[in-house]
Write an enzyme that holds these catalytic residues in place. Sequence first.
Site, PDB file in Angstrom:
ATOM      1  N   TYR A  98       0.828  -1.213   0.000  1.00  0.00           N
ATOM      2  CA  TYR A  98       0.000   0.000   0.000  1.00  0.00           C
ATOM      3  C   TYR A  98       0.863   1.265   0.000  1.00  0.00           C
ATOM      4  O   TYR A  98       0.558   2.229  -0.703  1.00  0.00           O
ATOM      5  CB  TYR A  98      -0.954   0.001   1.203  1.00  0.00           C
ATOM      6  CG  TYR A  98      -1.911  -1.176   1.207  1.00  0.00           C
ATOM      7  CD1 TYR A  98      -2.452  -1.658   0.016  1.00  0.00           C
ATOM      8  CD2 TYR A  98      -2.262  -1.826   2.386  1.00  0.00           C
ATOM      9  CE1 TYR A  98      -3.318  -2.743   0.007  1.00  0.00           C
ATOM     10  CE2 TYR A  98      -3.122  -2.909   2.388  1.00  0.00           C
ATOM     11  CZ  TYR A  98      -3.646  -3.366   1.192  1.00  0.00           C
ATOM     12  OH  TYR A  98      -4.499  -4.439   1.185  1.00  0.00           O
TER      13      TYR A  98
HETATM   14  C1  LIG Z   1      -0.890  -8.294   0.952  1.00  0.00           C
HETATM   15  C2  LIG Z   1      -0.803  -9.314  -0.167  1.00  0.00           C
HETATM   16  C3  LIG Z   1      -2.123  -9.397  -0.895  1.00  0.00           C
HETATM   17  C4  LIG Z   1       0.287  -8.856  -1.142  1.00  0.00           C
HETATM   18  O1  LIG Z   1       0.443  -9.830  -2.179  1.00  0.00           O
HETATM   19  P1  LIG Z   1       1.897 -10.244  -2.700  1.00  0.00           P
HETATM   20  O2  LIG Z   1       1.707 -10.885  -4.014  1.00  0.00           O
HETATM   21  O3  LIG Z   1       2.589 -11.012  -1.656  1.00  0.00           O
HETATM   22  O4  LIG Z   1       2.572  -8.814  -2.728  1.00  0.00           O
HETATM   23  P2  LIG Z   1       3.167  -7.893  -3.828  1.00  0.00           P
HETATM   24  O5  LIG Z   1       2.429  -7.851  -5.091  1.00  0.00           O
HETATM   25  O6  LIG Z   1       3.403  -6.603  -3.142  1.00  0.00           O
HETATM   26  O7  LIG Z   1       4.505  -8.687  -4.055  1.00  0.00           O
HETATM   27  C5  LIG Z   1       5.573  -7.964  -4.151  1.00  0.00           C
HETATM   28  C6  LIG Z   1       6.678  -8.526  -3.309  1.00  0.00           C
HETATM   29  O8  LIG Z   1       7.310  -9.459  -4.119  1.00  0.00           O
HETATM   30  C7  LIG Z   1       8.540  -8.902  -4.549  1.00  0.00           C
HETATM   31  N1  LIG Z   1       8.591  -9.177  -6.000  1.00  0.00           N
HETATM   32  C8  LIG Z   1       9.277 -10.193  -6.508  1.00  0.00           C
HETATM   33  N2  LIG Z   1       9.130 -10.194  -7.834  1.00  0.00           N
HETATM   34  C9  LIG Z   1       8.324  -9.181  -8.177  1.00  0.00           C
HETATM   35  C10 LIG Z   1       7.814  -8.662  -9.393  1.00  0.00           C
HETATM   36  N3  LIG Z   1       8.115  -9.210 -10.561  1.00  0.00           N
HETATM   37  N4  LIG Z   1       7.007  -7.573  -9.348  1.00  0.00           N
HETATM   38  C11 LIG Z   1       6.719  -7.007  -8.177  1.00  0.00           C
HETATM   39  N5  LIG Z   1       7.161  -7.465  -6.994  1.00  0.00           N
HETATM   40  C12 LIG Z   1       7.961  -8.522  -6.993  1.00  0.00           C
HETATM   41  C13 LIG Z   1       8.516  -7.449  -4.174  1.00  0.00           C
HETATM   42  O9  LIG Z   1       9.796  -6.989  -3.869  1.00  0.00           O
HETATM   43  C14 LIG Z   1       7.596  -7.431  -2.982  1.00  0.00           C
HETATM   44  O10 LIG Z   1       8.326  -7.707  -1.825  1.00  0.00           O
HETATM   45  P3  LIG Z   1       7.853  -7.154  -0.361  1.00  0.00           P
HETATM   46  O11 LIG Z   1       6.489  -7.702  -0.087  1.00  0.00           O
HETATM   47  O12 LIG Z   1       8.873  -7.694   0.560  1.00  0.00           O
HETATM   48  O13 LIG Z   1       7.826  -5.655  -0.436  1.00  0.00           O
HETATM   49  C15 LIG Z   1      -0.402 -10.711   0.373  1.00  0.00           C
HETATM   50  O14 LIG Z   1       0.865 -10.648   0.940  1.00  0.00           O
HETATM   51  C16 LIG Z   1      -1.399 -11.260   1.368  1.00  0.00           C
HETATM   52  O15 LIG Z   1      -2.384 -11.891   0.985  1.00  0.00           O
HETATM   53  N6  LIG Z   1      -1.121 -11.041   2.670  1.00  0.00           N
HETATM   54  C17 LIG Z   1      -1.941 -11.595   3.724  1.00  0.00           C
HETATM   55  C18 LIG Z   1      -3.324 -11.048   3.701  1.00  0.00           C
HETATM   56  C19 LIG Z   1      -3.372  -9.543   3.822  1.00  0.00           C
HETATM   57  O16 LIG Z   1      -2.681  -8.952   4.660  1.00  0.00           O
HETATM   58  N7  LIG Z   1      -4.205  -8.946   2.983  1.00  0.00           N
HETATM   59  C20 LIG Z   1      -4.418  -7.546   3.007  1.00  0.00           C
HETATM   60  C21 LIG Z   1      -5.377  -7.269   4.121  1.00  0.00           C
HETATM   61  S1  LIG Z   1      -5.875  -5.601   4.063  1.00  0.00           S
END
Ligand SMILES: CC(C)(COP(=O)(O)OP(=O)(O)OC[C@H]1O[C@@H](n2cnc3c(N)ncnc32)[C@H](O)[C@@H]1OP(=O)(O)O)[C@@H](O)C(=O)NCCC(=O)NCCS
Length: 202
Positions: free
Chosen positions: A166
């Site tokens: 975010y």
């Molecule tokens: C929050 C959530 C939806 C994010 O999804 P995600 O796919 O893990 O996250 P992102 O799209 O941000 O992934 C990017 C991460 O992968 C890395 N990454 C690797 N390859 C990547 C690429 N090609 N492009 C972008 N990011 C990449 C990034 O550096 C980033 O790392 P970071 O999280 O340490 O900053 C997920 O982690 C989740 O479901 N969490 C638990 C539930 C939750 O908290 N939901 C939100 C409630 S409000």
Amino acid sequence: MSPVDTTPTPYLAELSAADLRGRLDEALAIYVEAMGYPRGTEFHRAPMWTEHTGRPGWRGVAAFAPDSDGNPSMVGIAYGYRGAPHQWWYQQVREGMRRSGAETGAIETVLGDYFELTELHVSPRAQGHGTGGALLRLLLTDRPEARVLLSTPEVPHEDNRAWRLYRRLGFTDVVRHFRFTGDSRPFAVLGRPLPLRDQPPR
Ligand SMILES: CC(C)(COP(=O)(O)OP(=O)(O)OC[C@H]1O[C@@H](n2cnc3c(N)ncnc32)[C@H](O)[C@@H]1OP(=O)(O)O)[C@@H](O)C(=O)NCCC(=O)NCCS
């Protein structure tokens, strides 16, 4: 030699309300696992998610990856809808803003025209590849609202994937350490103007 990542790249798809209702078990399983909630939480959530699909401005997107048999398996889900004054979440956020000292004009501006990002979850086995960010960007593409709002649990130092995502996408504080009625955990309400197109791809 560094290890090769063989995780298949998920593909994204728009979901109709009927699509989500038809795959609700799959979507709720991701939600329960990603949030670390106890099994059984999905039974309470199912009627609520179903009701949400009928709200004006509802939109849903999902990420799929092939399972071991090569069939598409849902690995991420995101949905939201247009905020409106009769909704519980709107009323809670308005009260939170009021209690935190926001002026009426500011409250009206923030809540006057927004898309509520209601759910965004990626299966833990698919996290860390940019899928959550891609789902969020797709969900917010061409939305007619002036801004997007969401709530997320407070965590120390904003140190989890949701907070990093975010902040990376330019969300700023609307209300912090807010307790929604019926939930003892503190939440942050975050928001940003739409469209997102001024943001870099990650
Ligand atoms: C929050 C959530 C939806 C994010 O999804 P995600 O796919 O893990 O996250 P992102 O799209 O941000 O992934 C990017 C991460 O992968 C890395 N990454 C690797 N390859 C990547 C690429 N090609 N492009 C972008 N990011 C990449 C990034 O550096 C980033 O790392 P970071 O999280 O340490 O900053 C997920 O982690 C989740 O479901 N969490 C638990 C539930 C939750 O908290 N939901 C939100 C409630 S409000």
